[in-house]
Design an enzyme around this catalytic site. Structure first.
Site, PDB file in Angstrom:
ATOM      1  N   ASP A   1      -4.545  -2.925   5.091  1.00 32.93           N
ATOM      2  CA  ASP A   1      -5.034  -2.400   6.365  1.00 32.93           C
ATOM      3  C   ASP A   1      -6.551  -2.447   6.497  1.00 32.93           C
ATOM      4  OD1 ASP A   1      -5.654  -0.496   4.511  1.00 32.93           O
ATOM      5  OD2 ASP A   1      -4.404   1.089   5.347  1.00 32.93           O
TER       6      ASP A   1
ATOM      7  N   ASP B   1      -9.219  -5.919   2.400  1.00 33.77           N
ATOM      8  CA  ASP B   1      -7.912  -6.476   2.011  1.00 33.77           C
ATOM      9  C   ASP B   1      -7.747  -7.922   2.479  1.00 33.77           C
ATOM     10  OD1 ASP B   1      -6.959  -4.206   0.721  1.00 33.77           O
ATOM     11  OD2 ASP B   1      -6.266  -3.303   2.590  1.00 33.77           O
TER      12      ASP B   1
ATOM     13  N   ASP C   1       0.849  -1.181   0.000  1.00 34.03           N
ATOM     14  CA  ASP C   1       0.000   0.000   0.000  1.00 34.03           C
ATOM     15  C   ASP C   1       0.887   1.235   0.000  1.00 34.03           C
ATOM     16  OD1 ASP C   1      -2.287  -1.455   0.079  1.00 34.03           O
ATOM     17  OD2 ASP C   1      -2.550  -1.344   2.242  1.00 34.03           O
TER      18      ASP C   1
END
Length: 913
Positions: free
Chosen positions: A489, A493, A168
């Site tokens: 997070d 996901d 990310d």
């Protein structure tokens, strides 16, 4: 009662036969945690398979092979000893088996058996599982200090083989400390925070209210903990950046929130990945309504028809104005790595009150107040960490929901992409277009054309991340299977974290769902912690290999010495208790010493081995055989020659059964242990390095064990006596033993000089075959796997259909009772809400034409056709979601009934149902 049960069964059977779709949906849900019934049993039976990692599989196979060889050697040793004794005693010397000699002969046979068992004990590498456990447990404990909380032990070793990391952006590569650095207000693009006096008062007031009210009231800017520090950001970081913008404009948001507390907010449209915006409606003092909105600039600007000018008055904002603004304001901001947020508002009249549920009409015709560029600075340590990854042969990819220009700018700052390189930066839509065929199905061949060059995936959804990870793992384009690590997070996901070989969840910003799905939790949300995990993972492999190199050398020498001694001298030079002490040195102590070596930066200078890396390389095999030759040569020299020429002592060979310990065999035992101690230092290096002392003092456990073993050896030799079969040695004898042991270090340099490439006969060991490498459940994973995005989408629907099906069944039961009682009576008046089912069960879900809506255009066409043919209720409640879902509720015209009296049994049955 029987009749009721029978009717219930009939009703259920009828429902299953008539309503195929509903019956299908009534099957147990296969969630991420596992299915129900048989699936659970199947998964339970496979649990032990999943627990065994690749490294453990290799070690188990190697240990079994060594154990079998040891068993054969020990059996042969016992057989040879027994035959040698029997032939020598009863054939050569022609002695009779006398009854009074039986106890003596039995003692000889017991002695032979003990020697055989000792050979077996030494040969079986029972220290291997211990070494793995110690290495992993030690690594996990130390990784905590490096901000890696390991949830699954095997994830530690898997990270050592990682070839790709999908990371990310926000909070991982960047600091997640949002700051507004540019703004477009009143037709002026400010490259820095504007002076409050330069912004029209009306615009400034609207801006402060829009930001203060249209954000979570839990989001705040607090004073710094330490004097001179930065203000603390609590809550959503993007909103914190906007609130910080208000403070930079010398304004305060707290009075606005005190004036309009959270409970006075009229309507809130929360942020989600579909809207890409958040809106809040408040009621003005004159009774009218005002809505403040903020979100991704390209999304919100499309809904704006006006914009505030330099005087703070709204002017027309045409599509061509928007295109010009995108080119001149938003794109330059994005190219600077800024996240662009548009803040807007809209006023509504008090009467008639707008239909707040009609979101498309409400979130349109907005007036733009300003567009701000929010900077999320790259963490200072990230570029160096990414350079280390790339040097270590690991490809880093950024997967983010940000604008592609912003993502590309951040990727350049991080060092993920470099100008002039051949790489791809794609948006989620373009990525999906390239990987899907005409039917909309994902094709692995199409993914294989994209992922090797893909470095940035922008505006991506969690489904895109899962698709990318699955595509890389399943790819057969490269020789070795890719080992993928993923960071995440959010709750969405979860599927990608589960699918990845190693899933990293954020400890600060991560949700509980993400943490549960992960293998390692980054307690500081920092990318550089992932690099440390790679170092520790590679260190685990090296630690096990070091231990193997040492243990196999001891194994080979001890077994050959015991076997040869038994064959030639009818006795082993290394006695049973001595062998057990050697076994303790090479198993327990060595695993502690060698499995606790700390990692070094040098581990990141080589490419990943891949999942099928052999535990014993050709270089290690050269070291094992080389040191074994040295040790065996010296031990046999001492055994047959050294007793007279070197030490001038009596031979210990062919001693009677209960004779006292000899100096000869004590010197052999002591020399053997000294060689193992110094070879343990050699075993610290497995890649042909010359400096075996490099970093030795950074591992106090190793130093303590080597010195401790030496001290215990002195005690055993000097004071062990008969229990240890040792005779005290003189100082000069001790010096010879230590000198021969030191020769191991010199011999190690000689071995390092010999090029491995010249020794063609050397083979690698400890490699799994392809069939053994992939567990059975992993092979079946793709067959059983449900598309995660589809499952999440349908899960709510399925539960809803279950509930409706149960209501349908219950209504049929009541109707079965009532049909015989109220035949031909007048039908009661119709009700308008599905909630009336509980007390007015004359409604039913029409079974003549069952229709379960799924996400498909054909269903929508059928739905409209059914609505034409059916007779809907006279009036419908606007909240009746059953009608919205396309399920037709009709009153029963074939069988009608009057309402039952409140006190009747039928009424109480209806109410309970």
């Amino acid at each position: 009662g029987k009749m009721q049960d029978g009717n219930m069964e009939n009703s259920q059977n009828k429902a299953k036969q008539q309503d195929g779709a509903a019956a299908m949906e009534m099957q147990p849900l296969k969630s991420a945690e596992g299915g129900e019934g048989d699936d659970k049993d199947k998964k339970k039976s496979n649990m032990h398979k999943k627990e065994k990692s690749v490294l453990q599989g290799k070690l188990t196979k190697l240990a079994v092979q060594i154990g079998k060889a040891g068993l054969v050697m020990s059996a042969i040793t016992v057989i040879i000893l027994v035959l040698y004794f029997a032939i020598d005693t009863f054939v050569v010397n022609k002695k009779q088996w006398l009854p009074e000699c039986t106890p003596v002969y039995v003692q000889y046979f017991v002695k032979f058996f003990i020697i055989g068992v000792t050979v077996l004990v030494v040969a079986v590498p029972e220290g291997l599982p211990l070494a793995v456990t110690i290495s992993l447990a030690y690594s996990v404990k130390k990784m905590m200090k490096d901000n890696n909380l390991v949830r699954h032990l095997d994830a530690c070793e898997t990270m050592g083989n990682a070839t790709a990391i999908c990371s990310d952006k926000t909070g991982t590569l960047t600091t997640n400390r949002m700051t507004v650095v540019q703004a477009y207000v009143g037709d002026v693009h400010y490259k820095e925070i504007p002076d409050p006096d330069s912004v029209p008062a009306k615009t400034l007031d609207l801006l402060v209210n829009a930001i203060a009210i249209n954000s979570a009231y839990t989001t705040k800017i607090l004073p710094p903990e330490k004097e001179g520090g930065l203000p603390r950001q609590v809550g959503n970081k993007t909103e914190c950046g906007l609130l910080g913008f208000v403070l930079d404009l010398k304004q305060d948001y707290e009075p606005v929130r005190n004036l309009i507390p959270e409970e006075k907010l009229y309507k809130v449209y929360t942020f989600n990945s579909v809207r890409k915006s958040m809106s809040t409606v408040i009621k003005m003092p004159d009774g009218s309504f005002r809505m403040y909105s903020k979100g991704a600039s390209e999304i919100v600007l499309k809904k704006c028809s006006r914009i505030l000018n330099a005087a703070g008055e709204p002017r027309i904002f045409r599509p061509r104005d928007r295109d010009e603004m995108v080119k001149k304001v938003i794109e330059p901001m994005a190219c600077d790595g800024l996240r662009t947020i548009c803040v807007a508002f809209r006023d509504f009249n008090s009467s008639p009150e707008p239909d707040w549920d009609n979101e498309n009409d409400i979130l349109s015709d907005l007036t733009c107040i300003c567009v701000v560029g929010i900077e999320d600075p790259v963490r200072p340590e990230v570029p160096e960490a990414i350079r280390k990854c790339q040097r270590a042969g690991i490809t880093v990819r950024m997967v983010t929901g940000d604008n592609i220009n912003t993502a590309r700018a951040i990727a350049i700052k991080c060092g993920i992409i470099h100008p002039g390189e051949d790489f791809l930066c794609l948006e989620g839509k373009e990525f999906n277009r390239r990987i899907r065929n005409e039917k909309g199905e994902i094709e692995q061949e199409r993914i294989d054309k994209i992922w090797p060059k893909l470095r940035v995936l922008a505006r991506s959804s969690p489904t895109d991340k899962h698709t990318l990870v699955k595509g890389i793992i399943d790819s057969t384009q490269v020789e070795q299977r890719q080992v993928v690590a993923v960071t995440g997070d959010g709750t969405n996901d979860g599927p990608a974290l589960k699918k990845a070989d190693v899933g990293f969840a954020m400890g600060i910003a991560g949700t509980d769902v993400a943490k549960e799905a992960s293998d390692i939790i980054l307690t500081d949300d920092n990318f550089s912690s992932i690099v440390k995990a790679v170092m520790w993972g590679r260190n685990v492999y090296d630690s096990i290999s070091k231990f193997l190199q040492f243990q196999l050398t001891v194994n080979i020498v001890a077994v050959i010495v015991a076997f040869t001694g038994a064959c030639i001298t009818q006795d082993s030079p290394l006695k049973a208790v001595q062998m057990l002490w050697v076994n303790l040195i090479m198993d327990t102590f060595a695993s502690l010493a060698l499995a606790t070596e700390p990692p070094t930066e040098a581990l990141l200078l080589r490419k990943p081995y891949g999942r099928n890396k052999p535990l014993i390389s050709r270089t290690m095999m050269k070291n094992i055989l080389g040191h074994a030759v040295y040790q065996l040569t010296l031990i046999f020299t001492l055994l047959f020659v050294g007793k007279k020429k070197m030490f001038k002592i009596d031979s210990g060979r062919n001693a009677p059964l209960h004779s006292p310990p000899s100096e000869h065999y004590t010197i052999i035992f002591n020399t053997f242990v000294m060689m193992q101690l110094f070879n343990e230092i050699n075993a610290r290096k497995i890649h042909g390095e010359r400096n075996v002392f490099d970093g030795i003092f950074r591992n106090p456990i190793f130093c303590t064990i080597v010195l401790g073993t030496f001290a215990i050896q002195i005690v055993i030799v000097q004071f062990g006596g008969k229990p240890f079969s040792c005779s005290p040695l003189q100082l000069d004898q001790w010096m010879w033993c230590v000198f021969i042991g030191l020769g191991e270090l010199v011999w190690g340099q000689v071995i390092a000089t010999i090029p491995t490439s010249r020794l063609k006969f050397l083979k690698e060991a400890g490699r799994l075959t392809e069939k053994e490498e992939v567990p059975e459940e992993e092979l079946n994973e793709d067959v059983e796997e449900i598309d995660h995005a589809e499952r999440e989408l349908r899960r709510g629907q399925i539960l809803w259909f279950r509930g409706l099906n149960r209501i349908q069944t219950q209504i049929r039961v009541v109707k079965a009772f009532r049909s015989s009682l109220y035949e031909g009576l007048e039908k009661p008046e119709s009700r308008t809400s599905i909630h009336n089912f509980m007390t007015h069960p004359e409604f039913r879900i029409e079974d003549s034409q069952p229709h379960i809506p799924l996400i498909d255009d054909t269903d929508l066409e059928e739905d409209s056709a059914l609505k034409k043919n059916s007779s809907p209720p006279s009036s419908l409640n606007k909240n009746n979601s059953a009608i919205d879902s396309g399920i037709n509720l009709t009153t029963d015209t074939s069988k009608s009934a009057t309402s039952s009296s409140p006190g009747s049994p039928i009424h109480s049955l209806e109410t309970s149902l």
